[in-house]
Design a protein around this motif. Structure first.
Motif, PDB file in Angstrom:
ATOM      1  N   UNK A 808       0.841  -1.195   0.000  1.00  0.00           N
ATOM      2  CA  UNK A 808       0.000   0.000   0.000  1.00  0.00           C
ATOM      3  C   UNK A 808       0.870   1.236   0.000  1.00  0.00           C
ATOM      4  N   UNK A 809       0.563   2.138  -0.913  1.00  0.00           N
ATOM      5  CA  UNK A 809       1.295   3.393  -0.992  1.00  0.00           C
ATOM      6  C   UNK A 809       0.383   4.533  -1.340  1.00  0.00           C
ATOM      7  N   UNK A 810       0.859   5.746  -1.209  1.00  0.00           N
ATOM      8  CA  UNK A 810       0.020   6.914  -1.484  1.00  0.00           C
ATOM      9  C   UNK A 810      -0.189   7.186  -2.965  1.00  0.00           C
ATOM     10  N   UNK A 811       0.549   6.518  -3.834  1.00  0.00           N
ATOM     11  CA  UNK A 811       0.434   6.771  -5.263  1.00  0.00           C
ATOM     12  C   UNK A 811      -0.673   5.887  -5.832  1.00  0.00           C
ATOM     13  N   UNK A 812      -1.611   6.504  -6.573  1.00  0.00           N
ATOM     14  CA  UNK A 812      -2.718   5.786  -7.180  1.00  0.00           C
ATOM     15  C   UNK A 812      -2.423   5.524  -8.660  1.00  0.00           C
ATOM     16  N   UNK A 813      -3.129   4.551  -9.201  1.00  0.00           N
ATOM     17  CA  UNK A 813      -3.038   4.281 -10.628  1.00  0.00           C
ATOM     18  C   UNK A 813      -1.758   3.596 -11.040  1.00  0.00           C
ATOM     19  N   UNK A 814      -1.164   2.809 -10.144  1.00  0.00           N
ATOM     20  CA  UNK A 814       0.077   2.101 -10.469  1.00  0.00           C
ATOM     21  C   UNK A 814      -0.102   0.624 -10.124  1.00  0.00           C
ATOM     22  N   UNK A 815       0.804  -0.200 -10.646  1.00  0.00           N
ATOM     23  CA  UNK A 815       0.844  -1.599 -10.270  1.00  0.00           C
ATOM     24  C   UNK A 815       1.875  -1.825  -9.186  1.00  0.00           C
ATOM     25  N   UNK A 816       1.851  -3.015  -8.595  1.00  0.00           N
ATOM     26  CA  UNK A 816       2.789  -3.355  -7.536  1.00  0.00           C
ATOM     27  C   UNK A 816       3.439  -4.705  -7.861  1.00  0.00           C
ATOM     28  N   UNK A 817       4.681  -4.883  -7.411  1.00  0.00           N
ATOM     29  CA  UNK A 817       5.403  -6.141  -7.559  1.00  0.00           C
ATOM     30  C   UNK A 817       5.813  -6.613  -6.172  1.00  0.00           C
ATOM     31  N   UNK A 818       5.548  -7.905  -5.890  1.00  0.00           N
ATOM     32  CA  UNK A 818       5.899  -8.510  -4.611  1.00  0.00           C
ATOM     33  C   UNK A 818       7.123  -9.406  -4.812  1.00  0.00           C
TER      34      UNK A 818
END
Length: 1152
Positions: A808-818
């Motif tokens: 979870x981060x404050x930037x919207x409209x992005x993807x995440x990689x685990x």
């Protein structure tokens, strides 16, 4: 010499009377607020069998509320507290069973208490529809020749409504409305229409399922029309240069009104709509007015006269303000209080002068009379200060805006743009969300039809092919619960070859300024042309731009003055033209500079909030006018009474959907007006669905670059606004024909970072807006902010359970990689526009444990740096024997003390982990050399209290942990904090009702005790903190307090709660007053009593004082005679007997 004792008593009596009058003014007034009745109805997902799943809806008719209450059979209650204030809530009943049957009503909470209950909804056994409610619109008996509307409320949607009359086997009428109410109209009432009527309903798709018959309704034709109501707008007092509109209202339909003035027998006016404009030329229009009406089909039947209404002439600026509604009763009371203080001051001066005159007249040598005067002066000063204390909050400088029922909009639609008269439909739309139905009128008198309002708050009136019988002037009204709106602008149909006449308008022209001329047509897809008197060709022409067009004069000069008109025409050849509009005269006049106009908060408001407009100018002694959408709605003359700059505050106490619009203000003196102020667009949100806001190319932008914010709405032809958190005024506006708008932020810097949102609203209907979009955070930086990785429900999971890892981060409209440590592959989640990246892991096993991190993965090309999140260790339990957890020196410690938690394992070479209930991550980890880990907690605080446990895992098999230890409760306190004590439903006993006292503490696992201030009342114990108190023989009243103790430590008791007093019933009209005013009123009584005692003592002393004054005068005369004798006989001894005898003979007693 004699004293006028009755005169002195009169002065004292007047002084005391003035004091009593001042006290009377301090008591104030009490207003009673009537509650509005809510609406209750049913919704179901199974139209063929509605009892399978039932939901009851309760709607507030006038304002939003924070609590709703559902009552069943007057005993059972269900209360709902929505997360935010709303107009309506739902109560889920589920499948209808015998236990659910009964009588239902609902209420909603207002500031003054619960509203009155709704109409009663009776739910019977499955297989039977609820009984409908049947009522007539008018409270009076119908008149001969009138139309009567009978309402039938069926509680459900998509029902067939049947109207039956006694003596007839078949229904006399039926309807299939879109809502839950059918309106049966009986035209031209005659004695044959009298009788008993009932209403029944059945489901459209299931004709065999009928409701119970409604209660019967008996119609009787009246022989005399009922009385009607006469009111004045804006007030009953004439203002300089202003006229008054008298409004005569009655619930019947086709009427002709007449107005009469009692003081002038020859005065009589007639009106079709009940509005009479009265001007006060030469002061001849003041007096008592009354109105009456008659029915056109029966001109010999006249109504009673209304109650007289008195119109008064102007009496100075103060009375003008009162007439226009700018001074409330509280303001009048405040002025009277100020006048009373002036009277007190005058009375004080008179008393002081009176005492001084007495002193000089009789040359009294004692100082007690001056002391009395000083004491009386101090009493008056104390009295004035106390009176000022009671005056706090009475005076207000704000003008409340009394909004009329908003005017609806009327327009036409057709399927044949080249020949619109072939199939024409008239539409009426209201800006008010509480509109119940619409009425279309022709030529101001004939009622065409009524339609219930749809979800879009509009109604259609199909006319079909336009014929000669359809020609005429049309306008529509919207009807609410208790009011009818002003008529819409008139739509005039003149024939099959001529389009309806448009309406032209413009703001006052200003030299050198731009001017927009508005031409409002009635059909969409038409062209517009602007004409100027004296010119054959159009000045300007516009193509199809909707139902209205705006012609612009870039710079208004003297040459642009004149009469203008506009016409509309079909878009394609051969053109069909409308009649010219009424002429609009543009004349440039000398004006004052425009005022400064603003709102004290954001112009984007939610329903129910308070809105204040401020209009000000540096000029002195100016009057102000407030406009909404070009129409005057309020005025203020308050600045006449104060020197310096002029200002006015206009207040909307609770804004509604119909209050939105373009507001502006102007000021004026006797002859000159100012330019209009800049307009403020007031948008009332939460009417339409919220839009979606996206950032292109992305929400993280390098400094100096551009970013485009795209706002996507749900409807076309709206106006969009972009808002920045922390800025009260919207940054940008855009009007588009589509359903989206693009806002460009050019060359942004660090100051442009923050949360942005958008809203869209319609400009034609009171600026009703949508909900605010979900905010999007714009970052102006060269490095992505660091995300956070956490686990739900916890990063310590039993074997075989499910867990979700959230990046979870404050930037919207992005993807995440685990990422997982020591693995090359990554789990990837694309395009999470909500800002949350979820990675679910099901059936956790040993292969899933380990150390994880995550980072952003933007789906656009970006040179901005990316940094990883924090590391998260995923631990699986249940693989080793559980450890033991102990607290040293004990589980309870005072704040600031030290504590050690010892975790004892079963195997060596282990890593111990300390956990706390409610925490998603471990508190601490240790790797001791033996079997035990000591977790030291220095200087503990209250937040360290809670439930702790521990686990361990072998160093050779990391993250494969043991079972949890037994839970250990830790208390950080030297004495448990005191609980709170409250009463439900109130602290006042009602006849036959009990009161529940609720004792609540911050700690679980406790036992409560309730104590009474009277020792003979026994103590009560409870595990849940609820104590039921009854008032048998008056033993329940008194002061209560409660305490609690820990069940694990029964010897430690908390502090007692604050005392709570229960009192007996004080009657339904128990007076409410504040403690401050009680104290002040008590002090006033003490001061008045003290003043009365002083005056009584003064009254009793005057006879003795007069005697002493007479003796003093005698001695003074003796001394004077002796001095005279010494001058005449210098050789004579002054102490001779003759001298003494002579002096004694002069000293005569003064008769009392």
């Amino acid at each position: 010499m004699t004293l006028d004792r009755p005169g002195e008593g009169t002065i004292m009596l007047w002084t005391f009377t003035l004091l009593l009058f001042c006290i009377r003014l301090s008591l104030g007034t009490t207003s009673v607020v009537m509650q509005s009745q809510p609406e209750l109805w049913i919704e179901t997902n199974y139209p063929q069998a509605p009892w399978e799943n039932i939901t009851l809806w309760c709607k507030s008719p006038s304002q939003i509320s924070s609590k709703f209450l559902l009552l069943k059979d007057k005993t059972q209650m269900t209360c709902i507290r929505p997360s935010y204030k709303t107009f309506q809530v739902s109560f889920s009943i589920g499948a209808l069973t015998k236990s659910n049957t009964g009588l239902y009503r609902c209420c909603y909470w207002k500031e003054t208490g619960w509203s009155e209950p709704s109409k009663i909804l009776e739910l019977e056994a499955p297989g039977q529809l609820p009984k409908p409610i049947f009522w007539i619109q008018s409270e009076n008996s119908p008149l001969p020749g009138c139309n009567v509307n009978i309402h039938c409320h069926g509680w459900l949607q998509d029902l067939v409504f049947m109207l039956f009359k006694e003596g007839y086997a078949e229904p006399v009428d039926y309807q299939v409305p879109t809502g839950t109410v059918a309106i049966f109209s009986i035209a031209n009432m005659t004695p044959e229409s009298e009788g008993v009527y009932i209403c029944r309903t059945h489901i459209l798709m299931l004709p065999t399922l009928w409701s119970e018959p409604s209660n019967p309704l008996k119609l009787i034709v009246a022989d005399k029309p009922p009385k009607l109501f006469l009111s004045a707008w804006a007030s009953t007092m004439f203002k300089l240069g202003k006229a008054i509109t008298l409004q005569c209202r009655v619930p019947h339909l086709v009427l002709e009104f007449s107005l009469e003035l009692e003081e002038r027998a020859t005065f009589q006016k007639f009106s079709l709509d009940g509005d009479f404009i009265i001007s006060n030329v030469e002061g001849k229009s003041t007096g008592n007015y009354s109105c009456s009406y008659h029915i056109e089909v029966h001109p010999n039947i006249c109504s009673h006269h209304s109650k007289p209404l008195k119109l008064m002439g102007p009496a100075g600026p103060c009375f003008w303000s009162l007439a226009t509604g700018l001074l409330t009763w509280n303001y009048v009371l405040n002025e009277a209080i100020g006048l009373s203080l002036i009277v007190q001051l005058v009375a004080l001066l008179l008393v002081v002068l009176w005492i001084r005159w007495k002193y000089q007249r009789f040359r009294i040598r004692e100082a007690w009379l001056l002391g009395t005067a000083q004491g009386v002066t101090m009493l008056f000063i104390i009295m004035a200060l106390l009176r000022c204390g009671l005056c706090n909050g009475v005076l207000t400088e704000e003008t409340e805006i009394i909004m009329p029922t908003p005017k609806p909009e009327l327009w036409a639609e057709t399927n044949f743009p080249l020949a619109p008269w072939k199939n024409l439909t008239l539409w009426c739309r209201s800006p008010s969300g509480s509109t119940k139905e619409f009425v279309l009128l022709k030529d101001g008198t004939g009622w065409i039809a009524t339609r219930p309002a749809s979800e879009q708050v509009r109604a259609a009136f199909p006319l079909g092919a336009l014929t000669q019988s359809h020609t005429g002037s049309y306008h529509c009204h919207s009807w609410e619960e208790m009011a009818v709106s002003e008529p819409s602008e008139a739509l005039e149909l003149v024939g099959t070859d001529i389009l309806p006449k448009p309406v032209i308008s413009a703001s006052p022209p200003i030299r050198g300024r731009e001017l927009q001329i508005r031409c409002k047509g009635w059909l969409a897809g038409m062209g517009f042309a602007l004409y100027k008197e004296g010119l054959q060709e159009p000045v300007q022409q516009l193509g199809a731009v909707g139902r209205e067009a705006f012609f612009t004069i870039q710079r208004m000069e003297d040459k642009d003055e004149g009469n203008y008109s506009c016409r509309t025409h079909t878009e394609k050849h051969p053109f069909k033209w409308s009649e010219p509009s009424e002429p609009l005269e543009l004349v440039i006049k000398e004006m004052y500079p425009k005022p400064y106009f603003k709102t004290w908060a954001s112009p984007m408001v939610t329903p129910g909030v308070r809105v204040t407009f401020n209009c000000s100018t540096p000029h002195e002694h100016m009057s102000f006018i407030l406009y909404k959408d070009g129409s005057e709605i309020a005025s203020s003359d308050r600045s006449w009474a104060s020197p310096g700059a002029s200002a006015a505050h206009f207040l909307i106490i609770s804004v509604g959907f119909g209050d939105g619009g373009n507001y502006s203000c102007r000021y004026y003196d006797f002859a000159i007006w100012s330019e209009p102020s800049d307009s403020v667009e007031l948008v009332v949100t939460e009417f339409y669905p919220k839009p979606t806001l996206l950032a292109q190319p992305g929400p993280v932008v390098l400094p100096g670059k551009n970013v485009t914010l795209q706002c996507q709405g749900a409807f076309q032809g709206m106006r969009f606004a972009l808002l920045h958190e922390g800025t009260p005024v919207p940054l940008q506006f855009q009007s588009t024909s589509g359903n989206s708008a693009d806002f460009l932020l050019h060359t942004i810097g660090a100051e442009d970072s923050g949360n942005y949102s958008c809203v869209y609203y319609e400009t034609t209907m009171s600026n009703r807006g949508s909900y605010l979009s979900k905010p999007i955070m714009i970052w102006v930086t060269d490095v992505f902010p660091k995300p956070r990785l956490f686990a739900e429900p916890s990063s310590v999971v039993p074997m075989g359970q499910n867990v979700t890892l959230w990046c979870q981060g404050p930037v919207h409209g992005v993807g995440y990689i685990l990422h997982k440590e020591r693995e090359t592959t990554s789990m990837q989640l694309w395009g999470s526009t909500s800002g949350d990246g979820a990675f679910p892991i099901t059936n956790v096993s040993g292969a899933r444990i380990g150390r994880y991190t995550c980072c952003y993965h933007p789906d656009w090309t970006s040179p901005i740096k990316i940094q990883p999140s924090n590391a998260l260790e995923l631990i699986v339990t249940g693989l080793l024997p559980k450890p033991h957890l102990l607290a040293q020196p004990g589980p309870m410690v005072a704040p600031g003390g030290n504590m050690t938690l010892q975790c004892q394992g079963e195997l060596p070479d282990s890593t111990f982990v300390l956990l706390k209930e409610g925490s998603q991550e471990p508190l601490e980890q240790q790797r001791p050399s033996g079997y035990r880990a000591d977790f030291w907690m220095p200087a503990v605080r209250g937040e360290d209290s809670g439930t702790y446990s521990c686990i361990y895992y072998l160093d050779s098999a990391p993250f494969a942990a043991s079972n949890h230890s037994d839970s250990l409760e830790i208390w950080v306190t030297d004495k448990p904090p005191k609980p709170s004590l409250s009463a439900w439903p109130s602290t006042v006993f009602k006849l036959g009702k009990d009161i529940t006292l609720r004792c609540r503490g911050p700690l679980p696992g406790v036992e409560f005790i309730l104590e009474h201030d009277r020792k003979e009342v026994p103590q009560q114990f409870s595990d849940d903190g609820d104590f039921v108190i009854n008032n048998v023989e008056g033993k329940g009243i008194g002061n209560y307090s409660c305490r609690y103790r820990l069940q694990a430590y029964p010897d430690i008791w908390s502090e007692p709660s604050d005392h709570l007093e229960l009192v007996g019933a004080a009657g339904p009209a128990a007076q409410e007053c504040t403690v401050g005013n009680i104290v002040r009123s008590s002090l006033i009584v003490v001061v008045v009593v003290a003043l009365g005692i002083v005056l009584a003592i003064e009254w009793r002393k005057w006879p003795r004082l007069r005697t002493r004054d007479s003796e003093t005068d005698g001695r003074d005369q003796t001394i004077a005679l002796e001095e005279c004798n010494q001058e005449e006989e210098p050789d004579t001894n002054s102490n001779s007997p003759s001298s003494i005898s002579q002096a004694t003979s002069v000293e005569l007693p003064v008769p009392i």
